[in-house]
Design a protein around this motif. Structure first.
Motif, PDB file in Angstrom:
ATOM      1  N   SER A  20       0.806  -1.087   0.040  1.00 45.95           N
ATOM      2  CA  SER A  20      -0.032   0.055  -0.035  1.00 45.95           C
ATOM      3  C   SER A  20       0.904   1.222   0.024  1.00 45.95           C
ATOM      4  N   CYS A  21       0.389   2.253  -0.619  1.00 46.01           N
ATOM      5  CA  CYS A  21       0.947   3.674  -0.815  1.00 46.01           C
ATOM      6  C   CYS A  21      -0.191   4.748  -0.075  1.00 46.01           C
ATOM      7  N   ALA A  22       0.058   5.346   0.987  1.00 42.07           N
ATOM      8  CA  ALA A  22      -0.743   6.184   1.435  1.00 42.07           C
ATOM      9  C   ALA A  22      -0.346   7.781   1.151  1.00 42.07           C
ATOM     10  N   LYS A  70      -5.923   2.059  -7.351  1.00 44.33           N
ATOM     11  CA  LYS A  70      -5.997   3.382  -6.460  1.00 44.33           C
ATOM     12  C   LYS A  70      -7.439   3.766  -6.154  1.00 44.33           C
ATOM     13  N   LYS A  74      -9.567   6.890  -0.345  1.00 47.74           N
ATOM     14  CA  LYS A  74      -8.899   6.439   1.031  1.00 47.74           C
ATOM     15  C   LYS A  74      -7.533   7.134   0.507  1.00 47.74           C
ATOM     16  N   LYS A  75      -7.358   7.913  -0.651  1.00 53.95           N
ATOM     17  CA  LYS A  75      -6.027   8.204  -0.853  1.00 53.95           C
ATOM     18  C   LYS A  75      -4.878   7.370  -0.566  1.00 53.95           C
ATOM     19  N   THR A  76      -5.330   6.159  -1.337  1.00 58.73           N
ATOM     20  CA  THR A  76      -4.503   4.955  -1.275  1.00 58.73           C
ATOM     21  C   THR A  76      -4.122   4.265  -2.471  1.00 58.73           C
ATOM     22  N   SER A  78      -2.334   0.653  -4.269  1.00 59.97           N
ATOM     23  CA  SER A  78      -2.270  -0.717  -3.689  1.00 59.97           C
ATOM     24  C   SER A  78      -1.416  -1.351  -5.000  1.00 59.97           C
TER      25      SER A  78
END
Length: 125
Positions: A20-22, A70, A74-76, A78
Motif C-alpha cells: 500500500s502507498c498512502a 488506486k 482513501k488516498k491510497t 495498492s
C-alpha cells in the motif's frame, strides 16, 4: 505530497503480498502513480503504473501476477502481488505525479517527482 509505502515482508515463492502507498498533501485524485523496485546491486526498474484516468501498465515480468489499483476516497494506491518469485525480491517504491486527465500511463522514473521511502519484499524459493 508525502508518500508512505507499507506491506512488504518475507514470503515463500508462490505466496502473495499486498503493498500500500498512502498519500498526504496534494490532490490525490489528480495523481498518476506507480511502483518501481530496486534489487540489491541493480538499477531501479518500473513495475506497474496507473494513470489519473485509471489506465494501467505493467512490466512484462509481472504482467498477469501483479495488479495495481488506486482508491481516491482513501488516498491510497495498492499493488496486489500474487505468485511471487525469488526474482521479485527488491525494495519497492511508490511514486506520484500530478497530471491532467488526458496524460497516458507514465513508466519512467523521471516522470514522477514524488517518492515514498520504500518497503522491502523478500521472496524465498
Amino acid at each position: 505530497v508525502q508518500l508512505q509505502a507499507s506491506g512488504g515482508g518475507s514470503v515463500q515463492a508462490g505466496d502473495s503480498l499486498r503493498l500500500s502507498c498512502a498519500a498526504s498533501g496534494g490532490t490525490f485524485s489528480r495523481f498518476a502513480m506507480a511502483w518501481f523496485r530496486q534489487a540489491s546491486g541493480k538499477e531501479r526498474e518500473f513495475v506497474a503504473a496507473i494513470s489519473r484516468a485509471g489506465a494501467t501498465r505493467y512490466a512484462d515480468s509481472v504482467e498477469g501476477r501483479f495488479t495495481i489499483s488506486k482508491d481516491n476516497g482513501k488516498k491510497t494506491m495498492s499493488l496486489q502481488m500474487n505468485d511471487l518469485k525469488s526474482e521479485d525480491t527488491a525494495i519497492y517504491y511508490c511514486a506520484a505525479a500530478s497530471t491532467i486527465l488526458s496524460v497516458p500511463v507514465r513508466t519512467k522514473i523521471d516522470e514522477y517527482p514524488s517518492w515514498g521511502q520504500g518497503t522491502q519484499v523478500t521472496v524465498s524459493s
